[in-house]
Design a protein around this motif. Structure first.
Motif, mmCIF file in Angstrom:
data_model
loop_
_atom_site.group_PDB
_atom_site.id
_atom_site.type_symbol
_atom_site.label_atom_id
_atom_site.label_comp_id
_atom_site.label_asym_id
_atom_site.label_seq_id
_atom_site.Cartn_x
_atom_site.Cartn_y
_atom_site.Cartn_z
ATOM 1 N N LEU A 296 1.027 -0.924 -0.286
ATOM 2 C CA LEU A 296 0.160 0.199 -0.133
ATOM 3 C C LEU A 296 0.641 1.685 -0.165
ATOM 4 C CD1 LEU A 296 -2.904 1.188 -0.121
ATOM 5 C CD2 LEU A 296 -3.307 0.356 2.617
ATOM 6 N N GLU A 297 1.696 1.200 0.660
ATOM 7 C CA GLU A 297 3.039 2.393 0.952
ATOM 8 C C GLU A 297 3.553 2.797 -0.565
ATOM 9 O OE1 GLU A 297 4.392 2.687 5.137
ATOM 10 O OE2 GLU A 297 5.894 1.299 3.982
ATOM 11 N N MET A 298 3.961 1.411 -1.091
ATOM 12 C CA MET A 298 4.479 1.427 -2.564
ATOM 13 C C MET A 298 3.528 2.005 -3.815
ATOM 14 S SD MET A 298 7.229 -1.170 -2.938
ATOM 15 C CE MET A 298 6.749 -2.840 -2.727
ATOM 16 N N LEU A 299 2.121 1.947 -3.474
ATOM 17 C CA LEU A 299 1.303 1.643 -4.341
ATOM 18 C C LEU A 299 0.711 3.564 -4.159
ATOM 19 C CD1 LEU A 299 -1.606 -0.579 -4.252
ATOM 20 C CD2 LEU A 299 -0.383 -0.345 -6.560
ATOM 21 N N SER A 300 0.621 4.115 -2.703
ATOM 22 C CA SER A 300 0.273 5.294 -2.828
ATOM 23 C C SER A 300 1.612 6.269 -2.257
ATOM 24 C CB SER A 300 -0.430 5.818 -1.081
ATOM 25 O OG SER A 300 0.151 4.696 -0.155
ATOM 26 N N GLY A 301 2.625 5.640 -2.217
ATOM 27 C CA GLY A 301 3.474 7.125 -2.186
ATOM 28 C C GLY A 301 3.644 7.724 -0.331
ATOM 29 N N GLN A 302 2.440 6.576 0.180
ATOM 30 C CA GLN A 302 2.712 7.931 1.606
ATOM 31 C C GLN A 302 2.982 6.059 2.826
ATOM 32 O OE1 GLN A 302 -1.399 9.853 2.019
ATOM 33 N NE2 GLN A 302 -1.993 8.701 -0.051
ATOM 34 N N ARG A 303 2.669 7.428 4.133
ATOM 35 C CA ARG A 303 3.769 6.227 5.058
ATOM 36 C C ARG A 303 2.045 5.497 5.260
ATOM 37 N NH1 ARG A 303 8.485 7.308 6.957
ATOM 38 N NH2 ARG A 303 9.674 8.654 6.074
ATOM 39 N N ALA A 304 2.634 4.554 6.450
ATOM 40 C CA ALA A 304 1.816 4.151 7.013
ATOM 41 C C ALA A 304 1.276 4.314 8.127
ATOM 42 C CB ALA A 304 2.457 1.712 7.637
ATOM 43 N N LEU A 305 1.417 4.874 8.850
ATOM 44 C CA LEU A 305 0.766 6.155 10.385
ATOM 45 C C LEU A 305 1.746 7.054 9.709
ATOM 46 C CD1 LEU A 305 1.531 4.461 13.015
ATOM 47 C CD2 LEU A 305 -0.858 4.498 11.763
ATOM 48 N N ASP A 306 1.144 9.244 9.420
ATOM 49 C CA ASP A 306 1.170 10.472 9.060
ATOM 50 C C ASP A 306 0.311 10.715 10.613
ATOM 51 O OD1 ASP A 306 2.043 12.088 8.881
ATOM 52 O OD2 ASP A 306 2.405 12.003 7.143
ATOM 53 N N PRO A 307 0.848 11.688 11.892
ATOM 54 C CA PRO A 307 0.203 11.931 12.179
ATOM 55 C C PRO A 307 -0.141 13.681 11.564
ATOM 56 C CG PRO A 307 2.428 12.200 13.666
ATOM 57 C CD PRO A 307 2.312 11.029 12.234
ATOM 58 N N ASN A 308 0.509 13.585 10.356
ATOM 59 C CA ASN A 308 0.313 15.130 9.647
ATOM 60 C C ASN A 308 -0.486 14.968 9.213
ATOM 61 O OD1 ASN A 308 2.031 16.431 11.796
ATOM 62 N ND2 ASN A 308 3.813 15.375 10.253
ATOM 63 N N ARG A 309 -1.783 13.879 8.419
ATOM 64 C CA ARG A 309 -2.325 13.951 7.877
ATOM 65 C C ARG A 309 -3.868 14.204 8.610
ATOM 66 N NH1 ARG A 309 0.082 8.954 5.323
ATOM 67 N NH2 ARG A 309 -1.156 7.241 7.475
ATOM 68 N N PRO A 310 -4.794 14.425 6.850
ATOM 69 C CA PRO A 310 -5.985 15.329 8.045
ATOM 70 C C PRO A 310 -6.485 13.867 8.653
ATOM 71 C CG PRO A 310 -5.768 15.461 5.349
ATOM 72 C CD PRO A 310 -5.216 14.452 5.489
ATOM 73 N N ASN A 311 -7.517 14.373 9.998
ATOM 74 C CA ASN A 311 -8.470 14.109 10.428
ATOM 75 C C ASN A 311 -9.521 12.464 9.831
ATOM 76 O OD1 ASN A 311 -7.302 14.929 13.090
ATOM 77 N ND2 ASN A 311 -10.081 16.447 12.415
ATOM 78 N N GLY A 312 -8.542 11.068 10.200
ATOM 79 C CA GLY A 312 -9.116 10.541 9.880
ATOM 80 C C GLY A 312 -8.299 9.206 9.354
ATOM 81 N N GLN A 313 -7.261 9.884 8.827
ATOM 82 C CA GLN A 313 -6.022 9.436 7.514
ATOM 83 C C GLN A 313 -4.905 9.443 7.982
ATOM 84 O OE1 GLN A 313 -5.709 11.703 3.779
ATOM 85 N NE2 GLN A 313 -7.677 12.442 3.936
ATOM 86 N N LEU A 314 -5.224 8.600 9.331
ATOM 87 C CA LEU A 314 -3.820 8.913 10.160
ATOM 88 C C LEU A 314 -3.001 7.587 9.855
ATOM 89 C CD1 LEU A 314 -0.905 8.663 12.871
ATOM 90 C CD2 LEU A 314 -3.654 8.083 14.400
ATOM 91 N N SER A 315 -4.265 6.428 9.748
ATOM 92 C CA SER A 315 -3.193 4.731 9.121
ATOM 93 C C SER A 315 -4.255 4.792 7.864
ATOM 94 C CB SER A 315 -4.543 3.661 10.773
ATOM 95 O OG SER A 315 -4.203 2.876 9.596
ATOM 96 N N LEU A 316 -2.887 4.673 7.223
ATOM 97 C CA LEU A 316 -2.931 4.785 5.514
ATOM 98 C C LEU A 316 -4.092 3.733 5.278
ATOM 99 C CD1 LEU A 316 -2.276 5.504 3.021
ATOM 100 C CD2 LEU A 316 -0.280 3.993 3.689
ATOM 101 N N VAL A 317 -4.168 2.310 6.143
ATOM 102 C CA VAL A 317 -4.816 1.165 5.673
ATOM 103 C C VAL A 317 -6.010 1.319 6.016
ATOM 104 C CG1 VAL A 317 -5.673 -1.412 6.200
ATOM 105 C CG2 VAL A 317 -2.794 -0.209 6.443
ATOM 106 N N ASP A 318 -6.651 1.756 7.352
ATOM 107 C CA ASP A 318 -8.279 2.171 7.320
ATOM 108 C C ASP A 318 -8.294 3.536 6.516
ATOM 109 O OD1 ASP A 318 -7.905 0.732 9.669
ATOM 110 O OD2 ASP A 318 -7.717 2.740 10.924
ATOM 111 N N TRP A 319 -7.322 4.354 6.154
ATOM 112 C CA TRP A 319 -8.705 4.851 5.226
ATOM 113 C C TRP A 319 -8.303 4.397 3.924
ATOM 114 C CZ3 TRP A 319 -5.521 7.540 1.465
ATOM 115 C CH2 TRP A 319 -6.273 8.459 0.567
ATOM 116 N N ALA A 320 -7.450 3.471 3.186
ATOM 117 C CA ALA A 320 -6.698 3.412 1.820
ATOM 118 C C ALA A 320 -8.095 2.387 1.492
ATOM 119 C CB ALA A 320 -5.198 2.893 1.255
ATOM 120 N N LYS A 321 -8.547 1.526 2.158
ATOM 121 C CA LYS A 321 -9.132 0.267 1.806
ATOM 122 C C LYS A 321 -10.217 0.796 1.029
ATOM 123 C CE LYS A 321 -8.085 -3.509 4.777
ATOM 124 N NZ LYS A 321 -8.886 -4.755 6.034
#
Length: 428
Positions: A296-321
């Motif tokens: 998922l990180e390779m597809l999106s170019g985003q980290r698995a966890l990033d507290p600087n993302r908008p609310n609801g997007q801290l966990s890449l897995v939860d948001w991207a599924k």
């Protein structure tokens, strides 16, 4: 220190949940922990029999029933490692000078060194480059993981595992010597500022190499559970061939009719499988979940966890599924740095495979053998015409560049070590 994309460390480290010393963090399922009380003397397990830790928290080793040859690799009956003296490694690294540092973590520092074909130290800039990991003498947890590296990497041989060349143990000095990986870690290439973006083709190649390494570990009669699969533990050689590193948390899998082992919860937030975090039950397919996170990180170019993302997007897995199973939504998820230069059919197949790897229940995930076979099928796919803009409408692509891929400043290091390299064991 060299190019940031090829081995000068990184300025972000995912948060681990590993105790800094044995026994300081215990999950609700753990019992006793077997450790060594001394870091002096000689490691009795090296070169002969192996020490197997009892209890739920220690590292286990030994392949009594698993010695053999497997596709492209083998498990050795005994380690084939050189025993270095401390003076030899001090010479090879120019007396551990700061300008030889490749990276730094809670384990200690990793230095660039030079040896000849017989592994004797030579003048810097000549001979073969190696990576020398030097243990922080105050780290007992580092000692356990140093020992695990020898127990596992000393006997595992495969093109997609980093090669351990030797070790040193003199008084309180503990060191490990590895082959040098010229391109550093996958994490650096995905997230480090200043690194040119990896192409779609290279990311697929890296995924296949990492999958081969994991499939090999799982194929042995005594399955090896890697337990810490993440982008920073995938190192790249000069040709971008992927190799797994850092076996400090590796464990032997369940035996007999058991489906899992129960162990103290250790690993890295964002990559660890949910059943393991919740219960301490570690399955072979817990590794498959971690592989899905890295995909998922390779597809999106985003980290698995990033507290600087908008609310609801801290966990890449939860948001991207929700984006992974829909071709139109997937275009919004894909890394903006591709600039649309990827095969949309391959991307959709890879996204669906990623979703399968991220299944909540271990039994619902594919095996790594199945994952590898699917990735090889994806790589061999022939499109009618090469995509030049990926997939989805221009509005979708614009959305992906302006919303889904807003990049934030690297998060301050959550652990003791603030600078690490692909070769550096992350802070414990």
């Amino acid at each position: 220190m060299g190019n940031v994309c090829g081995g000068s460390g990184k300025n972000h480290v995912s948060g681990d949940f590993r105790p800094s010393s044995p026994g300081t963090m215990t999950s609700k399922t753990s019992s006793s922990v077997t450790t060594s009380n001394s870091t002096t003397g000689k490691l009795s397990s090296v070169g002969s029999s192996f020490m197997a830790s009892s209890g739920s928290g220690g590292t286990s080793s030994g392949f009594d029933e698993g010695v053999g040859v497997y596709p492209e690799g083998q498990i050795l009956e005994a380690p084939n490692l050189k025993t270095f003296t401390f003076i030899e490694l001090r010479t090879a690294t120019k007396n551990f000078r700061p300008d030889s540092v490749l990276g730094e973590g809670g384990f200690g520092r990793v230095y660039k060194g030079w040896v000849d074909e017989k592994m004797n130290p030579v003048k810097s800039g000549t001979g073969m480059v190696v990576a020398v990991k030097k243990l922080n003498s105050e780290s007992m947890q580092g000692y356990e993981e140093w020992q695990s590296e020898i127990n596992f990497l000393g006997r595992l041989s495969h093109p997609n595992l980093v090669k351990l060349l030797g070790y040193c143990w003199e008084d309180r000095e503990l060191l490990l010597v590895y082959e040098f990986m010229a391109k550093g870690s996958l994490e650096n290439h995905l997230f480090k500022k200043g690194c040119p973006p990896l192409t779609w083709e290279l990311r697929l190649k890296i995924a296949i190499g990492a999958a081969r390494g994991l499939a090999f570990l799982h194929a042995s009669e005594k399955q090896v559970i890697y337990r810490d699969f993440k982008a920073s533990n995938i190192l790249l050689d000069a040709n971008y061939n992927a190799k797994l590193s850092d076996f400090g948390l590796a464990r032997l899998g369940p035996t007999g009719s058991n489906s899992h082992i129960t162990t103290r919860v250790m690993g890295t937030y964002g990559y660890a499988a949910p059943e393991y975090v919740a219960t301490g039950h570690l399955y072979v397919k817990s590794d498959v979940y971690g592989f899905g996170v890295v995909m998922l990180e390779m597809l999106s170019g985003q980290r698995a966890l990033d507290p600087n993302r908008p609310n609801g997007q801290l966990s890449l897995v939860d948001w991207a599924k929700p984006y992974l199973a829909d071709r139109r939504k997937l275009a919004r998820l894909m890394d903006a740095r591709f600039e649309g230069q990827y095969n949309s059919k391959q991307a959709l197949q890879a996204a669906q495979l990623t979703l399968n790897c991220l299944a909540g229940e271990p039994r619902s995930r594919p095996s790594m053998k199945e994952v590898l076979e699917k990735l090889e099928q994806i790589e061999s796919m022939k499109s009618r015409a090469r995509d030049t803009r990926g997939s989805g409408s221009s509005r979708d692509r614009s959305h992906g560049r302006t919303t889904a891929h807003q990049r934030s400043s690297p998060r301050p290091d959550a652990r003791r070590g603030s600078r690490t390299n692909g070769h550096a064991t992350k802070a414990r």
